[in-house]
Design a protein around this motif. Structure first.
Motif, mmCIF file in Angstrom:
data_model
loop_
_atom_site.group_PDB
_atom_site.id
_atom_site.type_symbol
_atom_site.label_atom_id
_atom_site.label_comp_id
_atom_site.label_asym_id
_atom_site.label_seq_id
_atom_site.Cartn_x
_atom_site.Cartn_y
_atom_site.Cartn_z
ATOM 1 N N UNK A 1 0.813 -1.219 0.000
ATOM 2 C CA UNK A 1 0.000 0.000 0.000
ATOM 3 C C UNK A 1 0.844 1.264 0.000
ATOM 4 N N UNK A 2 1.911 1.247 0.806
ATOM 5 C CA UNK A 2 2.729 2.460 0.957
ATOM 6 C C UNK A 2 3.312 2.902 -0.380
ATOM 7 N N UNK A 3 3.948 1.994 -1.105
ATOM 8 C CA UNK A 3 4.617 2.379 -2.345
ATOM 9 C C UNK A 3 3.594 2.713 -3.423
ATOM 10 N N UNK A 4 2.429 2.051 -3.421
ATOM 11 C CA UNK A 4 1.400 2.357 -4.415
ATOM 12 C C UNK A 4 0.836 3.761 -4.195
ATOM 13 N N UNK A 5 0.538 4.074 -2.939
ATOM 14 C CA UNK A 5 -0.002 5.404 -2.626
ATOM 15 C C UNK A 5 1.040 6.483 -2.898
#
Length: 470
Positions: free
Chosen positions: A79-83
């Motif tokens: 989630x972190x890298x996608x956001x």
């Protein structure tokens, strides 16, 4: 070490390890703890089975959507890298802060408390074990798993495969026991529609809370996305692993719940302090203690996988400049992100002190599905506005839409129907990260504040900066 001489995390995870990571984390404490809480909220055995089936469908839609975004953005961090790549650094920092100080510690503690309750259950037959004993065992479990993951990636994943096999054997015992019970004609509570749906409580709030508890049992489907830089041929193995793991776990969960419900009445399940042990005592007789061991091993294996992937989120956030540099370093010889893993361990042990399983799961699910919704909306943006981006698979757009609608319901339903002050605390905690982001990340005030501490810890822990493994 010179900046040009950066380390890389090894690509150690093949298809078998990836399936073991996803299924191994999903099949953990949840299936042994959540069924009774789902039943508490919806009130009937038939409604609880529908909840478990719905959660399986939601999980499949969400996981397959993540498989597509994982082949577009092939970096660890989930989630972190996608956001970060879609929405920018501010919202990504909010997620990383919430993950490291709220979501990941709560997840670790929920798993360790489940392990501890089942580990001590044989020593306290017929009564609830002392909370101090449970928490001491939970703390020891966290420390052991942290040590395993700090020392060796290959050993951590090898043990994950072993634990996955062990937990599948335990669950198959429950499934076979349920089949035998049904064959003996003991399925009145499910076969009769009136009995199956008697006393059902289907308000928005109760359904939402039941979904929280049930989806906790499915949590872990996104762990491969968190460690994708360590997966061999991720463009192939990521979607394959999810397509194998999610349907397999969904079918297994439904069969296990049927077995619980044909062996025990709803009242017996709700009053049980350890559902699997109660089931074992009724179906296996003198061998009921075996289910306590199986449930403890299952929780331990799930927690091991959660530790393995969770440390990578902390590590990637530090690598992107959103956390102290020391957390982005890996051990010079073992090539494990040991500072990030140690950091996760310390925070989890602090959270363990006031921890309560049911409340932890509710707040964890509320927070997690908020960020899942943000990521899914980002995928819809990429599918509509940037269809030219290279990707290995492209799922039908209906899947992320269904998953996004489910996320919106899960975040809003309990608040609208039965607002509680605790959800306000969770929202305040999430928003408080912006107060830290603006001065320290955006404006970069006091940039060298931690330099001396970083150098000291780098020498003490024998770690060095790492490069991306794309």
């Amino acid at each position: 070490m010179k900046n040009t001489e950066k380390l890389n995390l090894r690509r150690e995870l093949g298809l078998t390890s990836a399936v073991s990571l996803a299924a191994g984390v999903m099949i953990g404490s949840g299936i042994f703890m959540s069924p009774q809480f789902v039943l508490v909220y919806v009130g009937s055995s038939g409604a609880s089975l529908i909840i478990w089936a719905v959660c399986g469908v939601v999980c499949m839609c969400t996981a397959f959507s993540y498989a597509e975004i994982g082949t577009i953005i092939r970096e660890s961090g989930g989630n972190y890298i996608y956001i970060l790549r879609i929405y920018g650094p501010c919202l990504a920092f909010v997620l990383s802060f919430t993950t490291m100080f709220l979501m990941k510690p709560l997840s670790i503690i929920a798993g360790s408390l489940s392990f501890a309750k089942y580990a001590v259950a044989p020593f306290y037959p017929g009564c609830t074990p002392p909370i101090l004993v449970v928490k001491c065992i939970a703390a020891a479990c966290v420390l052991v798993i942290s040590t395993i993951n700090v020392l060796n990636v290959r050993f951590a994943m090898a043990s994950q495969v072993v634990f996955m096999v062990a937990k599948f054997v335990g669950l198959m015992v429950i499934v076979i026991g349920g089949i035998i019970t049904v064959a003996q004609g003991n399925c009145e509570s499910l076969c009769n529609t009136k009995t199956a749906f008697a006393d059902a409580k289907l308000s928005i709030s109760t359904v939402g809370m039941a979904l929280y508890q049930c989806l906790w049992s499915y949590a872990g489907w996104n762990n491969i996305n968190n460690v994708i830089e360590e997966v061999k041929r991720p463009e192939v193995n990521l979607p394959r692993a999810l397509m194998i793991a999610i349907p397999m776990v969904t079918i297994l969960y439904l069969l296990v719940n049927v077995s619980y419900l044909v062996a025990m009445s709803p009242a017996e399940m709700i009053s049980s302090s350890a559902v699997a042990v109660t089931w074992g005592n009724k179906v296996l007789g003198g061998w009921g203690w075996v289910m306590s061991i199986a449930a403890a091993l299952s929780s331990f294996g799930s927690l091991n996988g959660s530790f393995f992937s969770g440390g990578r989120v902390c590590y990637v956030a530090a690598r992107e400049g959103h956390m102290p540099d020391i957390l982005a370093m890996a051990h010079m010889h073992r090539l494990t992100p040991s500072p990030a893993l140690i950091f996760n361990t310390v925070i989890a042990l602090i959270v363990l002190i006031p921890g309560d399983f049911q409340a932890i799961v509710n707040f964890l699910s509320f927070t997690a599905w908020f960020f899942y919704g943000v990521t899914l909306s980002g995928l819809l943006y990429l599918k509509i506005k940037k269809p030219e981006l290279p990707r290995t698979i492209s799922v039908p757009i209906i899947l992320p839409i269904v998953a996004l609608l489910a996320a919106v319901f899960l975040v809003l339903a309990p608040i609208i129907d039965d607002p509680q002050i605790e959800y306000l605390y969770a929202v305040i905690f999430i928003l408080s990260s912006i107060v830290i982001y603006i001065p320290f990340i955006h404006f970069k005030l006091f940039p060298g504040m931690l330099n001396k501490l970083t150098v000291f810890l780098q020498l003490f822990l024998e770690v060095a900066p790492t490069a991306k493994n794309l």
